[in-house]
Design a protein around this motif. Structure first.
Motif, PDB file in Angstrom:
ATOM      1  N   SER A 147       0.825  -1.215   0.000  1.00 57.51           N
ATOM      2  CA  SER A 147       0.000   0.000   0.000  1.00 57.51           C
ATOM      3  C   SER A 147       0.854   1.258   0.000  1.00 57.51           C
ATOM      4  O   SER A 147       0.605   2.183  -0.767  1.00 57.51           O
TER       5      SER A 147
ATOM      6  N   GLY B 189       2.746   1.663  -3.392  1.00 61.10           N
ATOM      7  CA  GLY B 189       1.821   2.036  -4.456  1.00 61.10           C
ATOM      8  C   GLY B 189       1.320   3.462  -4.333  1.00 61.10           C
ATOM      9  O   GLY B 189       1.211   4.179  -5.328  1.00 61.10           O
ATOM     10  N   VAL B 190       1.025   3.900  -3.113  1.00 64.09           N
ATOM     11  CA  VAL B 190       0.560   5.280  -2.918  1.00 64.09           C
ATOM     12  C   VAL B 190       1.673   6.270  -3.257  1.00 64.09           C
ATOM     13  O   VAL B 190       1.421   7.301  -3.898  1.00 64.09           O
TER      14      VAL B 190
ATOM     15  N   GLU C  68       4.047   5.787  -5.430  1.00 64.04           N
ATOM     16  CA  GLU C  68       4.131   5.781  -6.891  1.00 64.04           C
ATOM     17  C   GLU C  68       3.005   6.593  -7.520  1.00 64.04           C
ATOM     18  O   GLU C  68       3.224   7.299  -8.505  1.00 64.04           O
TER      19      GLU C  68
ATOM     20  N   ALA D   4      -6.502   1.768  -0.191  1.00 67.70           N
ATOM     21  CA  ALA D   4      -5.127   2.091  -0.566  1.00 67.70           C
ATOM     22  C   ALA D   4      -4.445   0.892  -1.202  1.00 67.70           C
ATOM     23  O   ALA D   4      -3.685   1.031  -2.169  1.00 67.70           O
TER      24      ALA D   4
ATOM     25  N   SER E 111      -3.123   0.796  -4.988  1.00 67.00           N
ATOM     26  CA  SER E 111      -1.682   0.567  -5.093  1.00 67.00           C
ATOM     27  C   SER E 111      -1.366  -0.611  -5.999  1.00 67.00           C
ATOM     28  O   SER E 111      -0.455  -0.538  -6.823  1.00 67.00           O
TER      29      SER E 111
ATOM     30  N   THR F 166      -1.894   0.472  -9.567  1.00 64.63           N
ATOM     31  CA  THR F 166      -0.811   1.333 -10.030  1.00 64.63           C
ATOM     32  C   THR F 166       0.449   0.532 -10.313  1.00 64.63           C
ATOM     33  O   THR F 166       1.090   0.696 -11.351  1.00 64.63           O
TER      34      THR F 166
END
Length: 89
Positions: A13, A16-17, A19, A59, A63, A66
């Protein structure tokens, strides 16, 4: 095993957040230490007990999407473009 899964979920999470945030700010050059600070802050926030589980799940889903796009779909697009000799979509 449950603790390991929860820890892994938090790691994915946070990465990914971070990014996703990087993708929103592609035009500006941000120093690397800023991303480290953002990662530490998000990592700390993800383990706080008052954060609802649905926020962490949302999230995680965004994530994973993404990271899937960045790692898998972009590489497939590059392979196809390389094979057919162009980068047009």
């Amino acid at each position: 095993m449950e603790e390991f899964f929860g820890f892994t979920k938090n790691i994915i999470s946070v990465v990914g957040v971070v990014e996703m945030i990087k993708h929103f700010d592609k035009n500006n050059k941000v120093p690397g230490f800023v991303w480290v600070i953002i990662t530490v802050i998000l990592g700390t926030l993800s383990v706080l007990p008052f954060v609802p589980e649905w926020v962490l799940d949302a999230a995680l889903v965004s994530s994973v999407c993404t990271l899937f796009y960045d790692v898998i779909l972009k590489n497939i697009k590059k392979l196809i473009a390389k094979k057919f000799g162009g980068d047009n979509e």
